[in-house]
Design an enzyme around this catalytic site. Sequence first.
Site, PDB file in Angstrom:
ATOM      1  N   ASP B  92       0.868  -1.178   0.000  1.00 34.63           N
ATOM      2  CA  ASP B  92       0.000   0.000   0.000  1.00 34.63           C
ATOM      3  C   ASP B  92       0.907   1.231   0.000  1.00 34.63           C
ATOM      4  O   ASP B  92       2.135   1.115   0.046  1.00 34.63           O
ATOM      5  CB  ASP B  92      -0.973  -0.032   1.176  1.00 34.63           C
ATOM      6  CG  ASP B  92      -0.274   0.062   2.513  1.00 34.63           C
ATOM      7  OD1 ASP B  92       0.931   0.350   2.546  1.00 34.63           O
ATOM      8  OD2 ASP B  92      -0.929  -0.157   3.540  1.00 34.63           O
ATOM      9  N   ASP B 271      -7.306  -7.977   0.704  1.00 32.81           N
ATOM     10  CA  ASP B 271      -6.362  -8.138   1.812  1.00 32.81           C
ATOM     11  C   ASP B 271      -7.106  -7.784   3.069  1.00 32.81           C
ATOM     12  O   ASP B 271      -8.037  -6.962   3.050  1.00 32.81           O
ATOM     13  CB  ASP B 271      -5.175  -7.179   1.655  1.00 32.81           C
ATOM     14  CG  ASP B 271      -5.518  -5.791   2.165  1.00 32.81           C
ATOM     15  OD1 ASP B 271      -5.213  -5.488   3.326  1.00 32.81           O
ATOM     16  OD2 ASP B 271      -6.123  -5.003   1.401  1.00 32.81           O
ATOM     17  N   CYS B 309     -10.092 -29.439   7.304  1.00 32.86           N
ATOM     18  CA  CYS B 309      -8.919 -28.586   7.062  1.00 32.86           C
ATOM     19  C   CYS B 309      -7.651 -29.389   7.272  1.00 32.86           C
ATOM     20  O   CYS B 309      -7.572 -30.232   8.165  1.00 32.86           O
ATOM     21  CB  CYS B 309      -8.971 -27.389   8.007  1.00 32.86           C
ATOM     22  SG  CYS B 309      -7.574 -26.261   7.829  1.00 32.86           S
ATOM     23  N   CYS B 311      -4.557 -27.992   7.833  1.00 35.84           N
ATOM     24  CA  CYS B 311      -3.491 -27.212   8.469  1.00 35.84           C
ATOM     25  C   CYS B 311      -3.008 -27.940   9.727  1.00 35.84           C
ATOM     26  O   CYS B 311      -3.693 -28.817  10.244  1.00 35.84           O
ATOM     27  CB  CYS B 311      -3.986 -25.809   8.808  1.00 35.84           C
ATOM     28  SG  CYS B 311      -4.904 -25.713  10.356  1.00 35.84           S
ATOM     29  N   CYS B 314      -5.431 -28.255  12.748  1.00 35.40           N
ATOM     30  CA  CYS B 314      -6.534 -29.212  12.599  1.00 35.40           C
ATOM     31  C   CYS B 314      -6.041 -30.655  12.507  1.00 35.40           C
ATOM     32  O   CYS B 314      -6.728 -31.580  12.913  1.00 35.40           O
ATOM     33  CB  CYS B 314      -7.359 -28.867  11.365  1.00 35.40           C
ATOM     34  SG  CYS B 314      -8.180 -27.266  11.518  1.00 35.40           S
ATOM     35  N   HIS B 340      -4.238 -21.701  10.725  1.00 34.64           N
ATOM     36  CA  HIS B 340      -5.560 -22.205  10.348  1.00 34.64           C
ATOM     37  C   HIS B 340      -6.367 -21.149   9.594  1.00 34.64           C
ATOM     38  O   HIS B 340      -6.965 -21.436   8.552  1.00 34.64           O
ATOM     39  CB  HIS B 340      -6.353 -22.658  11.573  1.00 34.64           C
ATOM     40  CG  HIS B 340      -7.777 -22.948  11.214  1.00 34.64           C
ATOM     41  ND1 HIS B 340      -8.161 -24.093  10.549  1.00 34.64           N
ATOM     42  CD2 HIS B 340      -8.909 -22.190  11.325  1.00 34.64           C
ATOM     43  CE1 HIS B 340      -9.456 -24.048  10.293  1.00 34.64           C
ATOM     44  NE2 HIS B 340      -9.936 -22.904  10.748  1.00 34.64           N
TER      45      HIS B 340
END
Lengths: 376, 376
Positions: B92, B271, B309, B311, B314, B340
């Site tokens: 930005d 974002d 999930c 990840c 999990c 996660h």
Amino acid sequence: MTDLNFELLARDGAARTGIIHTPRGDIRTPAFMPVGTAATVKAMLPQSVRETGADILLGNTYHLMLRPGAERIARLGGLHKFMDWPRPILTDSGGFQVMSLSALRKITEEGVRFQSHIDGHEEFLTPERAMEIQRQLGSDIQMVFDECPALPATHAAIEKSMALSMRWARRSREAFDRQSSEERAGRACFGIVQGGSFADLRIRSAEALQEIGFDGYAVGGLAVGEPQSVMFETLEATVPHLPPQKPRYLMGVGKPDDIVGAVLRGIDMFDCVLPTRSGRNGQAFTFQGALNLKNARFADDPAPLDPGCSCPACRQFSRAYLHHAVKSGEIIAAMLLTWHNLTHYQRLMERLRQAISEARLADWVAAFRTAEATDA
Amino acid sequence: MTDLNFELLARDGAARTGIIHTPRGDIRTPAFMPVGTAATVKAMLPQSVRETGADILLGNTYHLMLRPGAERIARLGGLHKFMDWPRPILTDSGGFQVMSLSALRKITEEGVRFQSHIDGHEEFLTPERAMEIQRQLGSDIQMVFDECPALPATHAAIEKSMALSMRWARRSREAFDRQSSEERAGRACFGIVQGGSFADLRIRSAEALQEIGFDGYAVGGLAVGEPQSVMFETLEATVPHLPPQKPRYLMGVGKPDDIVGAVLRGIDMFDCVLPTRSGRNGQAFTFQGALNLKNARFADDPAPLDPGCSCPACRQFSRAYLHHAVKSGEIIAAMLLTWHNLTHYQRLMERLRQAISEARLADWVAAFRTAEATDA
């Protein structure tokens, strides 16, 4: 006794290297155990701890009994499953933390009554309860419940405390032996030598523990602020009175040169919060001494933290980045420096094992001490 | 213009899916960009961010100019090398953070004078300086410097602010174009539509930007506290006036259902700090809604956070463990829940891309909204 099998591979002077075989995996000695106080080695995932080379973790009975509770961990399948660490875990008995963290302690022959440092509720820890908690956690190496007196103290005070610890050691061992043989299979119970800095008390304590009989012998009550020379002298007085065929564990030690000196005096196992706590505080260990990454001299330094290290902090980032992350209070600073420090400690242990197995420990130690005195 | 090449693969109503090709890698759209404010996605190693499926990160000019400084990052080889993220980075321009974080702002035609929120020293940010900083960082997608007025505000106030932002957009583009062709190669410059919630101002802003000509068009000044309906209405008024062949980026958005609604209205890039900030605060996103892991109902829950999930949070841990780690304030809680949540956001984007490419977005959105309304 148990399935714990300590295979001694080589000796060099008083130092030894070997393997403690357990059903959950081998522990190469001399071994450093990262501290996983509250079911986590702070700022690390368990697979990352393993990547540093750790064979075994330490868990804290005191913290886990208060939160989330040993009964809860047992219901959830034990500490290994809970924290996703399938390899060996050693748990302390809570004795040291009761003294250092809790409020309003009252010590009796039966045990210690104290208030939780988290919410103030009252707890009562006895040798039997400490072993029950370690059983519920599913600990592979369970430590006897002992009293850790503050130093300095008189010979009479330390003697009285040591005698109580020996009576508690017997009760701890008996409680451990009452665990079902199925539960005990592959698990070990270690005694803890007490006696402050008094050689006669240390020797009496070592002998009292051997009368009871343990799978390994710890030296407790050190690393509580005494000079390094006092610690080393106490080890020299104590270790010759421990059975050579059993692992020896120096609790709560220490700085790299503390570990080197203790290995020279026959110690096989270590634990310490220093690499993890220092990592969260911006300090990094190297074989050329420790670096404080907060220091402004690193702000523009494109070099890796330690060119000889293969951890992510050293492989992927510059000292300038680590300085920035530390100064900015970013979590990644704690993650990277903890990873580095644990890697460094495991590299230290590997070098010690190698030097012992090649019977060149004295030369290695001399070179280590020279390098540590230089500035990275 | 630049090497940025936006390949549109499929449309479904106003929604589109495609690939932004850049020399540093492809960006699959609709894309979610994790926020790496101070050269780190908080509590994540960069390789872990990539494992979640992220193609591009966002960096904050305001934070990086203050610490460690853009000149320093340039000397150290640029932001990609500094933070070990070799893939695309969008930065930005600092305009939003100047308004939200700094003290004692003074806005003139030339730029914004302000005090650092870190140490109070005075800085002056102009369109030219903002583009120079983004050049020094080595940003792949550089955003024009704009003014972000606080809402609600009158039509006249927003009009005046928007007009200033359009003059700054031209100066930003001209500054970008003055960068050497070697430096600009593969880099893009995006304009930012302003105009608050006034459709006529948004349209005039979109047209003004296209007169200048940009590689992509962002919608700014939203997600500042207005109702979701106002955000969606503003998108409906704005997006049809943006060139279809260029990427569209909705800045700072948002909750999963904000993103879904914006994709339905033709947005390609997003974002937001929500997945990372929420992760550090004990909140986990699932397709059945968000969970607050602080809640005592998870203390004994052996189930994984989200069975669908993959990840580490999990796959390796129970809700009971995550609850314990959150309640204990352990860093691993921030690490696991951030991982996660970023994984969840990338799974959301992947499902959106798939539904668009199979022309079944409306059905997918209906099912998504029904599931989000249930309780995990």
